[in-house]
Write an enzyme that holds these catalytic residues in place. Structure first.
Site, PDB file in Angstrom:
ATOM      1  N   ASP A   1      41.137  50.507  40.961  1.00 41.39           N
ATOM      2  CA  ASP A   1      39.683  50.451  40.791  1.00 41.39           C
ATOM      3  C   ASP A   1      39.319  50.340  39.315  1.00 41.39           C
ATOM      4  O   ASP A   1      40.058  50.816  38.451  1.00 41.39           O
ATOM      5  CB  ASP A   1      39.071  51.733  41.397  1.00 41.39           C
ATOM      6  CG  ASP A   1      37.581  51.587  41.627  1.00 41.39           C
ATOM      7  OD1 ASP A   1      37.060  50.453  41.551  1.00 41.39           O
ATOM      8  OD2 ASP A   1      36.926  52.613  41.876  1.00 41.39           O
ATOM      9  N   GLY A   2      38.162  49.724  39.049  1.00 43.62           N
ATOM     10  CA  GLY A   2      37.625  49.725  37.682  1.00 43.62           C
ATOM     11  C   GLY A   2      37.726  48.400  36.939  1.00 43.62           C
ATOM     12  O   GLY A   2      37.454  48.362  35.736  1.00 43.62           O
TER      13      GLY A   2
ATOM     14  N   GLY B   1      35.736  45.833  37.209  1.00 47.85           N
ATOM     15  CA  GLY B   1      34.376  45.465  36.798  1.00 47.85           C
ATOM     16  C   GLY B   1      33.915  46.290  35.598  1.00 47.85           C
ATOM     17  O   GLY B   1      33.361  45.755  34.630  1.00 47.85           O
TER      18      GLY B   1
ATOM     19  N   TRP C   1      35.777  47.826  33.444  1.00 46.42           N
ATOM     20  CA  TRP C   1      36.588  47.472  32.270  1.00 46.42           C
ATOM     21  C   TRP C   1      35.967  46.245  31.590  1.00 46.42           C
ATOM     22  O   TRP C   1      35.792  46.228  30.372  1.00 46.42           O
ATOM     23  CB  TRP C   1      38.028  47.163  32.706  1.00 46.42           C
ATOM     24  CG  TRP C   1      38.932  46.758  31.575  1.00 46.42           C
ATOM     25  CD1 TRP C   1      39.681  47.578  30.796  1.00 46.42           C
ATOM     26  CD2 TRP C   1      39.162  45.416  31.107  1.00 46.42           C
ATOM     27  NE1 TRP C   1      40.371  46.833  29.860  1.00 46.42           N
ATOM     28  CE2 TRP C   1      40.068  45.507  30.025  1.00 46.42           C
ATOM     29  CE3 TRP C   1      38.692  44.153  31.478  1.00 46.42           C
ATOM     30  CZ2 TRP C   1      40.517  44.380  29.326  1.00 46.42           C
ATOM     31  CZ3 TRP C   1      39.133  43.037  30.784  1.00 46.42           C
ATOM     32  CH2 TRP C   1      40.038  43.158  29.720  1.00 46.42           C
TER      33      TRP C   1
ATOM     34  N   ARG D   1      32.729  40.060  35.046  1.00 46.26           N
ATOM     35  CA  ARG D   1      33.581  40.864  35.941  1.00 46.26           C
ATOM     36  C   ARG D   1      34.924  40.193  36.250  1.00 46.26           C
ATOM     37  O   ARG D   1      35.950  40.867  36.361  1.00 46.26           O
ATOM     38  CB  ARG D   1      32.845  41.116  37.268  1.00 46.26           C
ATOM     39  CG  ARG D   1      31.687  42.098  37.174  1.00 46.26           C
ATOM     40  CD  ARG D   1      31.001  42.238  38.534  1.00 46.26           C
ATOM     41  NE  ARG D   1      31.910  42.716  39.556  1.00 46.26           N
ATOM     42  CZ  ARG D   1      32.268  43.992  39.722  1.00 46.26           C
ATOM     43  NH1 ARG D   1      31.766  44.922  38.944  1.00 46.26           N
ATOM     44  NH2 ARG D   1      33.103  44.341  40.676  1.00 46.26           N
TER      45      ARG D   1
ATOM     46  N   ASN E   1      34.676  44.882  51.057  1.00 41.30           N
ATOM     47  CA  ASN E   1      34.479  44.053  49.853  1.00 41.30           C
ATOM     48  C   ASN E   1      33.823  42.697  50.129  1.00 41.30           C
ATOM     49  O   ASN E   1      33.383  42.018  49.193  1.00 41.30           O
ATOM     50  CB  ASN E   1      35.806  43.828  49.106  1.00 41.30           C
ATOM     51  CG  ASN E   1      36.261  45.038  48.327  1.00 41.30           C
ATOM     52  OD1 ASN E   1      37.452  45.217  48.063  1.00 41.30           O
ATOM     53  ND2 ASN E   1      35.338  45.902  47.919  1.00 41.30           N
ATOM     54  N   TRP E   2      33.727  42.298  51.412  1.00 38.26           N
ATOM     55  CA  TRP E   2      33.041  41.038  51.739  1.00 38.26           C
ATOM     56  C   TRP E   2      31.577  41.121  51.339  1.00 38.26           C
ATOM     57  O   TRP E   2      30.907  40.104  51.194  1.00 38.26           O
ATOM     58  CB  TRP E   2      33.133  40.723  53.240  1.00 38.26           C
ATOM     59  CG  TRP E   2      34.525  40.479  53.727  1.00 38.26           C
ATOM     60  CD1 TRP E   2      35.273  41.328  54.497  1.00 38.26           C
ATOM     61  CD2 TRP E   2      35.349  39.333  53.507  1.00 38.26           C
ATOM     62  NE1 TRP E   2      36.500  40.778  54.760  1.00 38.26           N
ATOM     63  CE2 TRP E   2      36.575  39.553  54.173  1.00 38.26           C
ATOM     64  CE3 TRP E   2      35.179  38.130  52.808  1.00 38.26           C
ATOM     65  CZ2 TRP E   2      37.613  38.620  54.157  1.00 38.26           C
ATOM     66  CZ3 TRP E   2      36.221  37.206  52.801  1.00 38.26           C
ATOM     67  CH2 TRP E   2      37.414  37.454  53.463  1.00 38.26           C
TER      68      TRP E   2
ATOM     69  N   ARG F   1      37.482  59.473  45.831  1.00 33.86           N
ATOM     70  CA  ARG F   1      37.385  59.161  47.263  1.00 33.86           C
ATOM     71  C   ARG F   1      38.523  58.249  47.694  1.00 33.86           C
ATOM     72  O   ARG F   1      39.194  57.654  46.863  1.00 33.86           O
ATOM     73  CB  ARG F   1      36.023  58.564  47.613  1.00 33.86           C
ATOM     74  CG  ARG F   1      35.543  57.471  46.720  1.00 33.86           C
ATOM     75  CD  ARG F   1      34.207  56.880  47.191  1.00 33.86           C
ATOM     76  NE  ARG F   1      33.825  55.855  46.273  1.00 33.86           N
ATOM     77  CZ  ARG F   1      32.941  56.015  45.290  1.00 33.86           C
ATOM     78  NH1 ARG F   1      32.293  57.145  45.151  1.00 33.86           N
ATOM     79  NH2 ARG F   1      32.677  55.020  44.458  1.00 33.86           N
TER      80      ARG F   1
END
Ligand code: FPP
Length: 254
Positions: free
Chosen positions: A33-34, A36, A38, A46, A81-82, A207
């Site tokens: 994750d991360g 975007g 970053w 992104r 994610n769609w 999470r």
């Protein structure tokens, strides 16, 4: 002989000394994750985060293989994610396809057994074909099991397993009383892998995001604030060292 020795020396030297190789996690799962955040931090679009994320993944896969991890499972695209903008979704689908095409030869040389988990039938046809080919030619490799979750959701996986078991019961191939936890595990996408010992999540969120819900019942969880594109082998080493200090009791008392 000289060649053999020098190869061994190099591979031993590239292993961090802080890790206890007798207590390695056999299976590491990662929520990458991360990307975007970053990119935002660097003032970049992104997609640059995702591109950098690919480089991070290659390094981590290499480290896992060199350090003796049996299985690495990464979350690349969730069933949720769609809901991202179409341009980002298309970019990611193209990126996955490019990644496989570009890295397949090296993965084959390195003995990577590549597997994709999730509902692959919803992916673009060209990606499905590349996935199928990559899984077929690497299926007997022994170096490391590398599972990539695309269009994956833990609940979706459990639903599919239940449906498949119910169909077997309906065809009288299975008796309801033979359904147990092992049987359910065998009907999941990860059927032939042990459950993850260590789950790493980058970029600080606490999470599970619908990842490997069944498999992580007794997995040790490690969350780092580092964004995925910055997650290097040094951070992986730190996560493993942390894991090795944990007292895993599996609900029992020592
Ligand atoms: C999370 O960042 C990452 C993803 C949605 C998955 C994409 C992963 C990669 C491109 C790494 C390489 C993977 C493969 C299989 C080649 P985010 O976009 O959710 O970040 P944010 O939460 O900061 O917005």
């Amino acid at each position: 002989m000289l060649n053999d020795m020098s190869t061994k020396l190099i591979s031993t030297r590239s292993r961090p000394i802080n890790i206890d190789y007798n207590k390695l996690p056999q299976h590491i799962a990662i929520i990458m994750d991360g990307n975007g955040r970053w990119a935002k931090q660097q003032g970049l679009p992104r997609i640059e985060g995702h591109l950098q994320g690919v480089n991070a993944l290659k390094e981590i896969l290499r480290a896992c293989k060199n350090w003796g991890i049996r299985t690495l499972t990464v979350y690349a695209f969730s069933t949720e994610n769609w809901g991202r903008p179409l341009t980002e979704v298309s970019f990611l689908m193209n990126l996955f396809e490019r990644f496989i095409k570009q890295e397949l030869e090296e993965m084959q040389q390195e003995g990577v057994c590549l597997k994709f988990i999730g509902d692959l039938s919803a992916l673009p046809l060209s990606l499905q074909q590349v996935i199928e080919h990559s899984m077929a030619i690497t299926q007997h490799n022994q170096g490391i099991n590398f599972n990539v979750a695309i269009n994956y959701g833990g609940r979706d996986e459990i639903v599919k397993a239940c449906r498949s078991i119910a169909e077997k019961v309906a065809r009288q191939e299975l008796l309801p009383e033979t359904i147990n936890a092992d049987l359910i595990s065998q009907h999941l996408d990860t059927a032939n892998n042990s459950d993850p010992d260590l789950l790493i999540r980058t970029s600080g969120e606490m999470r599970l995001s619908n990842f490997l819900l069944w498999q992580i019942a007794y997995t040790e969880i490690y969350v780092t604030d580092t964004f995925w594109p910055d997650f290097a082998p040094k951070q992986l080493e730190k996560a493993i060292v942390h894991y090795q200090k944990r007292d895993r009791r599996f609900g029992k008392i020592k």
